[in-house]
Write an enzyme that holds these catalytic residues in place. Structure first.
Site, mmCIF file in Angstrom:
data_model
loop_
_atom_site.group_PDB
_atom_site.id
_atom_site.type_symbol
_atom_site.label_atom_id
_atom_site.label_comp_id
_atom_site.label_asym_id
_atom_site.label_seq_id
_atom_site.Cartn_x
_atom_site.Cartn_y
_atom_site.Cartn_z
ATOM 1 N N HIS A 13 0.934 -1.221 -0.121
ATOM 2 C CA HIS A 13 -0.011 0.008 -0.061
ATOM 3 C C HIS A 13 0.855 1.314 -0.060
ATOM 4 O O HIS A 13 0.527 2.082 -0.654
ATOM 5 C CB HIS A 13 -1.077 0.051 1.272
ATOM 6 C CG HIS A 13 -2.046 -0.755 0.899
ATOM 7 N ND1 HIS A 13 -2.133 -2.312 1.259
ATOM 8 C CD2 HIS A 13 -3.192 -0.566 0.047
ATOM 9 C CE1 HIS A 13 -3.184 -2.724 0.954
ATOM 10 N NE2 HIS A 13 -4.129 -1.883 -0.148
ATOM 11 N N ARG A 64 -10.484 4.498 -1.344
ATOM 12 C CA ARG A 64 -10.078 3.734 0.001
ATOM 13 C C ARG A 64 -10.381 4.358 0.855
ATOM 14 O O ARG A 64 -9.431 5.190 1.549
ATOM 15 C CB ARG A 64 -8.697 3.418 -0.183
ATOM 16 C CG ARG A 64 -7.902 2.627 -1.451
ATOM 17 C CD ARG A 64 -6.529 2.373 -1.426
ATOM 18 N NE ARG A 64 -6.238 0.970 -2.065
ATOM 19 C CZ ARG A 64 -5.750 0.885 -3.444
ATOM 20 N NH1 ARG A 64 -5.695 2.212 -3.925
ATOM 21 N NH2 ARG A 64 -5.444 -0.129 -4.145
ATOM 22 N N ARG A 104 -15.372 2.334 -0.901
ATOM 23 C CA ARG A 104 -15.112 0.767 -0.227
ATOM 24 C C ARG A 104 -15.054 1.061 1.189
ATOM 25 O O ARG A 104 -14.486 2.053 1.581
ATOM 26 C CB ARG A 104 -13.780 0.488 -0.827
ATOM 27 C CG ARG A 104 -13.482 -0.952 -0.224
ATOM 28 C CD ARG A 104 -12.296 -1.395 -0.754
ATOM 29 N NE ARG A 104 -10.994 -0.827 -0.220
ATOM 30 C CZ ARG A 104 -9.680 -1.102 -0.379
ATOM 31 N NH1 ARG A 104 -9.471 -2.039 -1.382
ATOM 32 N NH2 ARG A 104 -8.766 -0.719 -0.005
ATOM 33 N N GLU A 139 -11.379 -10.550 -4.510
ATOM 34 C CA GLU A 139 -9.766 -10.406 -4.419
ATOM 35 C C GLU A 139 -9.316 -11.302 -3.358
ATOM 36 O O GLU A 139 -8.060 -11.441 -3.192
ATOM 37 C CB GLU A 139 -9.418 -9.012 -3.712
ATOM 38 C CG GLU A 139 -10.212 -8.571 -2.387
ATOM 39 C CD GLU A 139 -9.751 -7.251 -1.847
ATOM 40 O OE1 GLU A 139 -8.912 -6.699 -2.283
ATOM 41 O OE2 GLU A 139 -10.668 -6.759 -0.824
ATOM 42 N N ASN A 172 -4.530 -6.892 -6.981
ATOM 43 C CA ASN A 172 -3.313 -6.807 -5.973
ATOM 44 C C ASN A 172 -3.563 -8.028 -4.786
ATOM 45 O O ASN A 172 -2.556 -8.574 -4.598
ATOM 46 C CB ASN A 172 -3.418 -5.391 -5.217
ATOM 47 C CG ASN A 172 -3.415 -4.217 -6.043
ATOM 48 O OD1 ASN A 172 -3.196 -4.304 -7.451
ATOM 49 N ND2 ASN A 172 -4.005 -3.019 -5.748
ATOM 50 N N ASP A 173 -4.797 -8.052 -4.344
ATOM 51 C CA ASP A 173 -4.706 -9.078 -3.281
ATOM 52 C C ASP A 173 -5.005 -10.310 -3.932
ATOM 53 O O ASP A 173 -4.659 -11.550 -3.401
ATOM 54 C CB ASP A 173 -5.906 -8.748 -2.352
ATOM 55 C CG ASP A 173 -5.587 -7.843 -1.114
ATOM 56 O OD1 ASP A 173 -4.384 -8.025 -0.642
ATOM 57 O OD2 ASP A 173 -6.355 -6.748 -1.052
ATOM 58 N N ARG A 196 2.293 -9.386 -0.490
ATOM 59 C CA ARG A 196 2.608 -8.048 -1.495
ATOM 60 C C ARG A 196 3.433 -7.174 -1.089
ATOM 61 O O ARG A 196 3.837 -6.332 -1.599
ATOM 62 C CB ARG A 196 1.253 -7.508 -2.029
ATOM 63 C CG ARG A 196 0.358 -6.810 -0.639
ATOM 64 C CD ARG A 196 -0.958 -6.768 -0.984
ATOM 65 N NE ARG A 196 -1.168 -5.246 -1.717
ATOM 66 C CZ ARG A 196 -2.597 -4.785 -1.832
ATOM 67 N NH1 ARG A 196 -3.376 -5.431 -1.574
ATOM 68 N NH2 ARG A 196 -2.672 -3.715 -2.163
ATOM 69 N N CYS A 243 -10.211 -2.941 -10.206
ATOM 70 C CA CYS A 243 -9.563 -1.782 -9.647
ATOM 71 C C CYS A 243 -8.169 -1.718 -9.011
ATOM 72 O O CYS A 243 -7.514 -1.074 -8.288
ATOM 73 C CB CYS A 243 -10.523 -1.075 -8.478
ATOM 74 S SG CYS A 243 -10.776 -2.541 -7.197
HETATM 75 C C1 PEP Z 1 -6.678 -4.907 -4.485
HETATM 76 O O1 PEP Z 1 -6.607 -5.691 -3.609
HETATM 77 O O2 PEP Z 1 -6.393 -5.165 -5.599
HETATM 78 C C2 PEP Z 1 -7.119 -3.730 -4.010
HETATM 79 C C3 PEP Z 1 -7.773 -2.824 -5.071
HETATM 80 O O3 PEP Z 1 -7.483 -3.231 -2.976
HETATM 81 P P1 PEP Z 1 -6.155 -2.749 -2.213
HETATM 82 O O4 PEP Z 1 -4.752 -2.550 -2.911
HETATM 83 O O5 PEP Z 1 -6.503 -1.607 -1.182
HETATM 84 O O6 PEP Z 1 -5.942 -3.960 -1.162
HETATM 85 MG MG MG Z 2 -7.436 -5.251 -1.600
#
Ligand code: PEP
Ligand code: MG
Length: 589
Positions: free
Chosen positions: A201, A308, A345, A448, A471-472, A482, A519
């Site tokens: 993040h 977020r 979210r 995710e 991402n997750d 990550r 996203c």
């Molecule tokens: C993701 O996990 O792809 C996402 C958009 O949420 P975050 O990156 O805030 O976990």
């Molecule tokens: Mg996420």
């Protein structure tokens, strides 16, 4: 001598400037330039703080009874000596006068210089005095905080507007995502950290600030010295320390080129994103704060695909934002977007976004064994129904001002879906009983977690839309943290199983007639634009800064040509090295 340090490129562009080393625990210390006329007042602040600490230490010494161990009085003497020693006192003043750093910043800069000198000492006793020095600086910072910042003397100035000052680059062991967000519009034009992954993040926030950044550069904060000239290459992940004039000139040229390219792309702002074969694609913005709406609109975003909300909740020492504060933030976004859809979210704290200031490295190594698998996102919300209700109330109230989509992170099972929807219904009924103004919310789920991607019929039954958090999804499908630079090479968005989950999610949602977007960072990554279009994706959500380049790619894509690329991407033996040449062929065909 010039040295290169290698890390992960996470936010594009080139920054050239002087290194400002800050200990991770002091990243939150205020950093601003002091107006020239106010330098004497700033020095007086520092002196006043020193007097206070001197008195404190003197009083402590007096209060030490005769029966106390002799070492205690000796220790206080050491602290007093360090406090008044010129290596701290005069050198800190030097940072204020020469560089116009505010007192707190000057202190932490000098602490970093001295801490290294202590680290390099042969004598163990002397080496251990570093801890004493840190305690003295801590006292000084507390004294400065207790007195507060001067009322008028300081002028926080973004470095870019500060003609004549050298640009500055922050170098730290680690920066938390919430701290990183505070550097928006700050004096820093680049970031380097020792730890972190490409989609941690902290990296995501650096990207959203559009400031060149390299993370996971391991030894950077040890190799780079306070005030060194450095180059941060956010495209390749290289940090050049003390560059030669030739290298410097080459990077300055690249800096100019990238500015020109951005200017050129910004002309696409009002152009709709339509592929060569006539398909309209929706481009939405990911934002971390209401202030980001300006950039979203300037980039031509057609709405917010991911707000977020957790950044409202972080670094507040446990005091969560109340309903009105949240309502204010959400409604600011809805009003700013002026009729365009806004996807809010619900809070996603936990893992590398802890509520309070604690670094990801500390979390990982000392406190919680597997924070990414712990009480995170919707699990956290459902564990505290009162807190969740407050957030839902605020979002419902904000929806009175424009179209709002409520999005739930990290869902993985039917029981969570039911508990979430019950909370939404409960809050809606209560607001109606109270006669509170609200709009209608579309309710959607983030996909995710592999368990969600593999149970799409369930999600499509209960939700109005879905958004894929790649991402997750990558992290949980491949079991790769990550935020952990030591396994960053295995965090592979090209893994065919990850891509198969993305493809299936898009296909199933589309077949069910439900809106689906991506996203996660994949949506703003030019390497994936064609592939996602080939997967059937027609809605992308990304940082505003990435939007113009993705739009340009869409304008140049013919989706009729993508079948072979799509088939290759999900072949179980496929790799990035195999797919990328195919993507190039697709383009030149
Ligand atoms: C993701 O996990 O792809 C996402 C958009 O949420 P975050 O990156 O805030 O976990
Ligand atoms: Mg996420």
């Amino acid at each position: 001598m010039s040295v290169q340090v290698f890390g992960l490129p996470v936010s594009r562009g080139v920054a050239i400037g002087r290194a400002v080393l800050v200990a991770s625990s002091r990243v939150d210390v205020a950093h601003y330039f002091v107006d020239a006329a106010q330098l004497p007042a700033e020095i007086a602040r520092l002196k006043q703080a020193r007097d206070i600490v001197s008195q404190e230490l003197g009083a402590l010494k007096d209060s030490v009874g005769g029966d106390a161990p002799a070492e205690l009085a000796a220790l206080l003497d050491v602290h007093l000596m360090l406090l008044h020693d010129d290596t701290l006192a005069a050198a800190t003043r030097h940072w204020i006068v020469e560089r116009r750093y505010n007192a707190e910043w000057a202190l932490s800069a000098q602490l970093e210089v001295l801490a290294r000198q202590f680290d390099e000492m042969e004598d163990e006793y002397l080496r251990e005095r570093k801890a004493d020095l840190e305690q003295v600086v801590e006292r000084l910072l507390r004294a400065l905080a207790a007195k507060g910042a001067p009322l008028s003397p300081v002028v926080p100035v973004a470095a870019r507007d500060f003609a004549g000052e050298d640009p500055l680059i922050l170098v730290a062991g680690d920066i938390s995502p919430a701290d990183m967000l505070h550097f928006r519009g700050s004096v820093f034009t680049g970031f380097v950290t020792d730890v972190g992954g490409r989609n941690s993040h902290t990296a995501i926030v650096a990207r959203s600030l559009d400031i060149p950044a390299v993370v996971g550069a391991r030894d950077a904060s040890r190799l780079i010295r306070q005030d060194d000239w450095i180059i941060v290459d956010g495209d390749s992940g290289v940090v050049v320390v003390a560059p030669s004039p030739i290298v410097l000139e080459e990077y300055r040229f690249r800096q100019r080129q990238s500015h020109l390219e951005r200017e050129r792309l910004s002309r696409l702002r009002a152009k709709p994103a339509i592929t060569l074969d006539g398909l309209k694609v929706e481009l939405l913005a990911n934002i971390e704060s209401p202030d980001d709406c300006v950039a979203a609109l300037a980039a031509g975003a057609e709405g917010v695909g991911l707000f977020r909300s957790e950044f409202l909740f972080m670094n507040r020492a446990g005091a969560l934002p109340d309903e009105d504060e949240q309502f204010d933030a959400y409604s600011r976004v809805v009003r700013a977007m002026n009729g365009l859809p806004v996807t809010i979210r619900t809070v996603d704290v936990g893992a590398d976004k802890p509520l309070d200031r604690i670094s990801a490295a500390e979390l990982r190594h000392e406190h919680i064994l597997n924070p990414a698998l712990g009480l995170r996102a919707i699990r956290w919300s459902l564990a505290d129904p009162d807190m969740f209700d407050v957030q839902l109330r605020a979002i419902f109230r904000a929806s009175a001002f424009g179209p709002v989509r409520l999005m739930i992170p990290m869902l993985s099972r039917a029981s969570e879906i039911h508990a979430t929807l019950e909370a939404v219904h409960r809050v809606r009924s209560r607001l109606d009983q109270e006669g509170v103004a609200r709009g209608e919310l579309q309710v959607g789920a983030m996909i995710e977690v592999p368990a969600a991607a593999l149970s799409m019929p369930l999600f499509l039954k209960y939700f109005d839309f879905v958004s894929i958090g790649t991402n997750d999804l990558i992290q949980y499908t491949l079991a790769i943290d990550r935020a952990d630079e030591s396994v960053a090479h295995l965090y592979d968005p090209w893994h065919p199983v990850v891509l198969k989950l993305v493809l299936d999610t898009i296909r199933l949602a589309t077949a069910a007639g439900k809106p689906v977007s991506v996203c996660g960072e994949m949506a703003g990554d030019l390497e994936f634009t064609e592939l996602l279009l080939g997967f059937g994706l027609r809605s992308f959500s990304m940082h505003p800064t990435q939007l113009p380049a993705v739009k340009q790619k869409i304008l140049r894509t013919d989706t009729q040509r993508l079948q072979a690329l799509v088939a290759a991407a999900v072949d179980p033996e496929s790799t990035q090295a195999f797919i990328q040449p195919l993507a190039r062929q697709t383009r030149s065909a």
